[in-house]
Design a protein around this motif. Structure first.
Motif, PDB file in Angstrom:
ATOM      1  N   VAL A 256      50.075  40.869  39.608  1.00 42.20           N
ATOM      2  CA  VAL A 256      49.552  41.537  40.798  1.00 42.20           C
ATOM      3  C   VAL A 256      48.048  41.679  40.647  1.00 42.20           C
ATOM      4  N   LEU A 257      47.308  41.343  41.699  1.00 46.52           N
ATOM      5  CA  LEU A 257      45.850  41.481  41.694  1.00 46.52           C
ATOM      6  C   LEU A 257      45.436  42.592  42.643  1.00 46.52           C
ATOM      7  N   TYR A 258      44.465  43.355  42.213  1.00 41.27           N
ATOM      8  CA  TYR A 258      43.811  44.344  43.079  1.00 41.27           C
ATOM      9  C   TYR A 258      42.398  43.839  43.316  1.00 41.27           C
ATOM     10  N   ASP A 259      42.176  43.295  44.501  1.00 38.26           N
ATOM     11  CA  ASP A 259      40.912  42.699  44.939  1.00 38.26           C
ATOM     12  C   ASP A 259      40.652  41.351  44.262  1.00 38.26           C
ATOM     13  N   ALA A 260      39.868  40.535  44.933  1.00 42.77           N
ATOM     14  CA  ALA A 260      39.452  39.223  44.410  1.00 42.77           C
ATOM     15  C   ALA A 260      38.197  38.805  45.158  1.00 42.77           C
ATOM     16  N   GLY A 261      37.059  39.330  44.719  1.00 41.10           N
ATOM     17  CA  GLY A 261      35.826  38.990  45.414  1.00 41.10           C
ATOM     18  C   GLY A 261      34.602  39.428  44.645  1.00 41.10           C
ATOM     19  N   THR A 262      33.451  38.956  45.098  1.00 44.12           N
ATOM     20  CA  THR A 262      32.183  39.287  44.459  1.00 44.12           C
ATOM     21  C   THR A 262      31.040  38.852  45.355  1.00 44.12           C
ATOM     22  N   THR A 263      29.895  39.510  45.214  1.00 40.88           N
ATOM     23  CA  THR A 263      28.717  39.092  45.984  1.00 40.88           C
ATOM     24  C   THR A 263      28.208  37.731  45.542  1.00 40.88           C
ATOM     25  N   LEU A 264      28.645  37.243  44.383  1.00 43.32           N
ATOM     26  CA  LEU A 264      28.233  35.922  43.920  1.00 43.32           C
ATOM     27  C   LEU A 264      28.886  34.811  44.735  1.00 43.32           C
ATOM     28  N   GLY A 265      29.900  35.153  45.522  1.00 42.21           N
ATOM     29  CA  GLY A 265      30.532  34.162  46.386  1.00 42.21           C
ATOM     30  C   GLY A 265      31.882  33.697  45.870  1.00 42.21           C
ATOM     31  N   PRO A 266      32.597  32.934  46.678  1.00 40.35           N
ATOM     32  CA  PRO A 266      33.940  32.481  46.311  1.00 40.35           C
ATOM     33  C   PRO A 266      33.982  31.677  45.025  1.00 40.35           C
ATOM     34  N   ASP A 267      32.859  31.076  44.649  1.00 36.20           N
ATOM     35  CA  ASP A 267      32.842  30.236  43.456  1.00 36.20           C
ATOM     36  C   ASP A 267      33.176  31.028  42.197  1.00 36.20           C
ATOM     37  N   ALA A 268      33.007  32.355  42.266  1.00 36.91           N
ATOM     38  CA  ALA A 268      33.326  33.172  41.097  1.00 36.91           C
ATOM     39  C   ALA A 268      34.798  33.089  40.732  1.00 36.91           C
ATOM     40  N   ILE A 269      35.654  32.866  41.739  1.00 33.50           N
ATOM     41  CA  ILE A 269      37.077  32.707  41.449  1.00 33.50           C
ATOM     42  C   ILE A 269      37.282  31.476  40.573  1.00 33.50           C
ATOM     43  N   ARG A 270      36.591  30.397  40.917  1.00 32.69           N
ATOM     44  CA  ARG A 270      36.708  29.170  40.130  1.00 32.69           C
ATOM     45  C   ARG A 270      36.224  29.388  38.710  1.00 32.69           C
ATOM     46  N   ARG A 271      35.163  30.162  38.553  1.00 32.08           N
ATOM     47  CA  ARG A 271      34.531  30.303  37.244  1.00 32.08           C
ATOM     48  C   ARG A 271      35.127  31.411  36.387  1.00 32.08           C
ATOM     49  N   THR A 272      35.754  32.413  36.985  1.00 31.86           N
ATOM     50  CA  THR A 272      36.206  33.563  36.205  1.00 31.86           C
ATOM     51  C   THR A 272      37.689  33.864  36.384  1.00 31.86           C
ATOM     52  N   VAL A 273      38.114  34.121  37.620  1.00 35.24           N
ATOM     53  CA  VAL A 273      39.475  34.612  37.831  1.00 35.24           C
ATOM     54  C   VAL A 273      40.513  33.545  37.518  1.00 35.24           C
ATOM     55  N   ALA A 274      40.350  32.343  38.102  1.00 34.24           N
ATOM     56  CA  ALA A 274      41.334  31.284  37.853  1.00 34.24           C
ATOM     57  C   ALA A 274      41.413  30.916  36.366  1.00 34.24           C
ATOM     58  N   PRO A 275      40.276  30.704  35.661  1.00 39.29           N
ATOM     59  CA  PRO A 275      40.402  30.413  34.231  1.00 39.29           C
ATOM     60  C   PRO A 275      41.100  31.520  33.448  1.00 39.29           C
ATOM     61  N   PHE A 276      40.855  32.778  33.831  1.00 35.60           N
ATOM     62  CA  PHE A 276      41.543  33.869  33.135  1.00 35.60           C
ATOM     63  C   PHE A 276      43.051  33.791  33.358  1.00 35.60           C
ATOM     64  N   LEU A 277      43.465  33.588  34.603  1.00 37.68           N
ATOM     65  CA  LEU A 277      44.901  33.520  34.885  1.00 37.68           C
ATOM     66  C   LEU A 277      45.547  32.344  34.164  1.00 37.68           C
ATOM     67  N   TRP A 278      44.886  31.184  34.169  1.00 37.05           N
ATOM     68  CA  TRP A 278      45.441  30.041  33.433  1.00 37.05           C
ATOM     69  C   TRP A 278      45.496  30.336  31.942  1.00 37.05           C
ATOM     70  N   HIS A 279      44.457  31.003  31.442  1.00 37.79           N
ATOM     71  CA  HIS A 279      44.437  31.378  30.022  1.00 37.79           C
ATOM     72  C   HIS A 279      45.632  32.266  29.680  1.00 37.79           C
ATOM     73  N   ARG A 280      46.043  33.090  30.620  1.00 41.38           N
ATOM     74  CA  ARG A 280      47.190  33.974  30.402  1.00 41.38           C
ATOM     75  C   ARG A 280      48.525  33.266  30.676  1.00 41.38           C
ATOM     76  N   GLY A 281      48.477  31.993  31.049  1.00 43.36           N
ATOM     77  CA  GLY A 281      49.708  31.267  31.329  1.00 43.36           C
ATOM     78  C   GLY A 281      50.275  31.552  32.700  1.00 43.36           C
ATOM     79  N   VAL A 282      49.454  32.077  33.605  1.00 42.28           N
ATOM     80  CA  VAL A 282      49.920  32.430  34.947  1.00 42.28           C
ATOM     81  C   VAL A 282      49.951  31.178  35.819  1.00 42.28           C
ATOM     82  N   ARG A 283      51.067  30.976  36.499  1.00 42.69           N
ATOM     83  CA  ARG A 283      51.185  29.868  37.445  1.00 42.69           C
ATOM     84  C   ARG A 283      51.400  30.359  38.880  1.00 42.69           C
ATOM     85  N   ARG A 284      51.681  31.647  39.037  1.00 44.47           N
ATOM     86  CA  ARG A 284      51.935  32.203  40.363  1.00 44.47           C
ATOM     87  C   ARG A 284      51.439  33.639  40.391  1.00 44.47           C
TER      88      ARG A 284
END
Length: 835
Positions: A587-615
């Motif tokens: 479960v995620l609480y918020d997903a955003g930043t003033t740096l723009g959507p690219d932050a998801i590519r650089r931070t959130v998605a790699p973290f979730l993959w690192h944790r083995g998250v697929r969904r």
């Protein structure tokens, strides 16, 4: 197509007879040992010296291999770790500070266009430029001091008029490069260290931060190369339609700034970025074309070989000397040298020589995606696909049948075979390179198998035609006109095919990277498949298939059955909190930043993959401020999302960003629901109670209606507040006070949301701190002061951790207590009263 002919020997015999192959393998071992084991330089030099001495005495090749390993390890060690005492890093700290620095531009500035208008980007980003500064002096309190080393310089603006070799003075913020702030994130500091860059300079506002002291590019050979590349880019811009000129510059000159991120990403997602990024394929096509022209012109083979070798070496330098281009230039030059000297050449030997030359130029290059993909592709193509797809000799009867066919029939059959071979090669390379692409880019592109052959054909024609444009346009525009049109049409066709492939359902998918141990095993198996023949290869293919199935199995999530894991990610000024209940949900609480959507590519998605998250099972959006939800579309691209929960007023916010997000949710068929005060949700022993906002109101800006979640698990409580302030905060603090262990400081730690002014520059606890009285307050913010938070929350017995300092902050809740960990500092503490 099929098994090699009976007279063809197994590929391993060619490698066994090539004297440079074991040297190259030993050098690779030395690189890996220094990279991941980090041996002392003295031991590496001693190993190299001992190997050379022992070889000189015994003349046994094994000692030479040992020396090669030692030399490679020492070379890598000194490249990444040996810096002078006055290196620019000695003047820098982790926190950016104003500095005045002088030096010489060590690279031609890369000039990036502003990103395309995007409603999910809070404020338009300016054009930027970046380069590397070879530092000569730094201003200190005692005046100018000599300095050395290299710093990465980035400024707002284009740096027009400045070139490689120019001496400049820079006024900018100096800092040490950032390492990763979140698990799974790219280590930018390590990436720069691979290029011997140890500091960052950031100039904001305009290019006035950089002043030229002396023009120096005319005195530098590489300056002339950069000027020639710039002239070529202008020629292409003048001769080719603007819609395709960027593609042409990327294809012909390796200009990475010619396309914006969206254009590059389209080629990456469809698995065909290699047709644009300068690679060995470009040099081979260009070399083949040059050889053909020279032969038609009647140039003798030996002279033609000289011309082709010099042309390709020059082209590799012109386009930036990337490892893949250097490899191709070396291997083709060896072939040309064999023609000149009338000597046979062993491809395995030239392959090993290319490897040694690449790591000689930069011993960190073998650890980059482009280098690895280039060498794997050539290995599989030359010694695998080239043998497997070679036509078997015709029988006498088949020769008679072939002779009886008409010319059109022969041409059709030959074309069909070429097409079949092209798609077979594409499939083989996709299978061989797929795991590496997944490891580096987290993407699998089955559509690339179909898209590759036509794009290779189109870009090859565009490359040759564009090269003719570069040669003829300065002489006469009319002479270049037909070649410019051919280039345009081919590149337009590429764009149309890529766009079609992008919209193909299932054509590409984001996925976690395979573990390193699996990659090592896979490529060891690939090597065995390529090198062996007969029964040995069939056994190896079966083993590789089994290994591949093992890699496709979903990774096991490492989470104790009684533990809730809550991670406050560092995304700058924004928010993303990841909750992992014991039942395996995410479960995620918020997903955003003033740096723009690219932050998801650089931070959130790699973290979730690192944790083995697929969904991702659910995303709670705290409110309709851009920095709390603008990463949702990027998240939906990368993960299936089961549900998105919004506040009652989210849909009523009349902004383009809200509309774009809702449209994307509808396009992805992601269900939504509305949460309001009084709702309670359960997830695997975890309860999430909504404290705010009510179903209607309160009036005012979005922050007063921020979603407040009280997360309870095993007697531990976490309070998530979003940007709660003003009337919304007053309403929450009138509720019965819960027991709170950890809380998210409202509005990224802003003073007005967390403290109360007690005088000039004096602060005391605000209403939320006095009401919640947490043990730990977490501030998800950009770098900035937190003294006011420490004073305010310290007064109620709480400590404060901020994500710029701590990086990702991980809470682990279980029946025995609550543990907090800081990713950057490594600090681990138990959350308890009076801690």
């Amino acid at each position: 197509m099929g098994e090699p002919t009976a007279t063809a020997e197994p590929a391993w015999r060619e490698f066994a007879r090539a004297p440079l192959v074991p040297v190259a393998l030993a050098a690779a071992v030395g690189l890996v040992l220094d990279r991941y084991a980090g041996g002392p330089l003295a031991a590496e030099l001693l190993t190299a010296g001992a190997g050379i001495v022992a070889w000189g005495v015994s003349r046994r090749a094994a000692w030479l291999w040992l020396a090669a390993a030692g030399v490679a390890a020492a070379h890598h060690h000194t490249h990444r770790a040996a810096f002078d005492a006055d290196d620019i890093a000695a003047f820098a700290t982790a926190r950016p500070a104003p500095a005045r620095v002088r030096g010489t531009l060590d690279e031609e500035p890369a000039r990036f266009r502003p990103p395309r208008p995007d409603p999910l980007l809070g404020r338009p980003s300016p054009a930027t430029a970046s380069t590397t500064l070879a530092v000569t002096a730094v201003e200190t309190r005692d005046g100018w001091r000599p300095a050395s080393g290299r710093a990465r310089l980035t400024v707002d603006g284009r740096l027009d008029g400045l070139h490689l070799g120019d001496t400049v003075e820079v006024v900018a913020l100096l800092s040490l490069p950032d390492g990763p702030s979140n698990p799974g994130e790219l280590d930018y500091a390590s990436l720069l260290r691979d290029r011997r860059v140890t500091a960052s300079l950031r100039g904001r506002g305009s290019t006035e931060a950089v002043t030229r002291l002396d023009e120096g590019w005319r005195h530098s050979p590489l300056g002339w190369v950069a000027a020639l590349r710039g002239s070529g880019a202008r020629t292409l811009s003048d001769a080719i339609d603007p819609g395709e000129a960027g593609l042409a510059a990327a294809l012909l000159l390796g200009d990475g700034t010619a396309l914006d991120r969206a254009e590059w990403d389209a080629y990456v997602r469809t698995g065909v970025v290699h047709v644009l990024a300068i690679s060995g394929q470009h040099l081979v096509v260009l070399g083949w074309f040059a050889w053909l022209v020279l032969r038609v012109a009647g140039v003798r083979r030996r002279r033609g070989a000289w011309v082709v070798a010099l042309l390709l070496v020059g082209y590799a330098v012109l386009t930036g000397g990337r490892p893949s281009a250097v490899r191709a230039a070396v291997m083709v030059s060896v072939v040309c040298g064999a023609i000149v000297l009338r000597r046979p050449q062993r491809p395995a030997n030239s392959f090993a020589l290319a490897w040694l030359i690449v790591l000689g130029f930069n011993p960190a290059d073998p650890f980059t995606a482009g280098c690895q993909l280039s060498f794997v592709s050539v290995f599989v193509l030359v010694w695998g696909a080239g043998r497997w797809l070679a036509p078997r000799p015709l029988t006498p009867l088949e020769e008679l049948v072939e002779d009886s066919r008409t010319l059109p029939e022969k041409l059709i059959r030959r074309g069909a075979r070429w097409a079949a071979v092209g798609f077979a090669v594409s499939l083989i390379l996709a299978a061989a390179n797929g795991p590496l692409v997944l490891a580096w880019q987290n993407i699998a592109s089955p559509v690339g198998v179909v898209l590759g052959p036509p794009l290779v054909l189109l870009t090859s024609v565009a490359l040759v035609a564009g090269f003719v444009v570069l040669l003829t346009a300065p002489l006469a525009g009319w002479l270049a006109w037909p070649f410019a049109r051919a280039t345009e049409w081919c590149l337009a066709g590429c764009g149309w095919l890529v766009d079609l492939a992008e919209r193909t359902p299932g054509g590409w998918v984001y996925a976690p990277a395979p573990p390193a141990w699996w990659l090592v095993g896979f490529y060891a198996a690939v090597a065995v498949v390529v090198l062996l023949d007969g029964r040995g290869r069939r056994v190896a293919v079966a083993a590789t298939a089994a290994w591949l199935l093992l890699g496709l199995a979903p990774p096991a999530r490492q989470l104790p059955a009684d533990e809730l894991r809550v991670t406050f990610l560092h995304v700058g000024h924004g928010g993303c909190v990841v909750l992992e209940p014991p039942d395996g949900r995410v479960v995620l609480y918020d997903a955003g930043t003033t740096l723009g959507p690219d932050a998801i590519r650089r931070t959130v998605a790699p973290f979730l993959w690192h944790r083995g998250v697929r969904r991702v099972d659910e995303v709670f959006v705290s409110h309709a401020d851009l920095d709390h939800y603008n990463g949702l579309p990027a998240l939906l691209d990368r993960f299936p999302v089961g549900l998105v929960t919004l506040t009652p007023s989210f849909r009523d916010r009349p902004t383009p960003a809200v509309r774009a997000t809702l449209e994307y949710l509808e396009k992805r068929t992601v269900p939504t629901r509305v949460a309001s005060a009084g709702n309670v949700f359960a997830a695997g022993g975890v309860t999430l109670e909504v404290l705010h906002p009510p179903a209607d109101g309160p009036p005012g800006e979005e922050n007063v209606r921020s979603l407040v979640l009280l997360v309870r698990h095993a007697g531990n409580t976490v309070l998530l507040t979003g940007d709660l302030e003003g009337e919304g905060q007053d309403r929450v603090t009138r509720l019965p006070a819960p027991h709170v262990d950890v809380m998210l400081a409202p509005h990224h730690g802003a003073k007005d949301a967390n403290t109360r002014r007690a005088g000039v520059d004096r602060w005391e606890p605000g209403p939320i701190a006095l009401w919640a009285r947490p043990r730990l307050a977490v501030s998800c913010q950009k770098a900035g002061p937190t003294d006011h938070l420490r004073v305010a929350y310290g007064a109620v017995g709480a400590d404060v951790w901020d994500t710029p300092t701590a990086g990702a902050i991980v809470l682990r809740s279980h029946p025995s207590g609550l543990v907090v960990e800081a990713f950057r500092t490594g600090e681990v503490r138990v959350v308890r009263r009076g801690w």
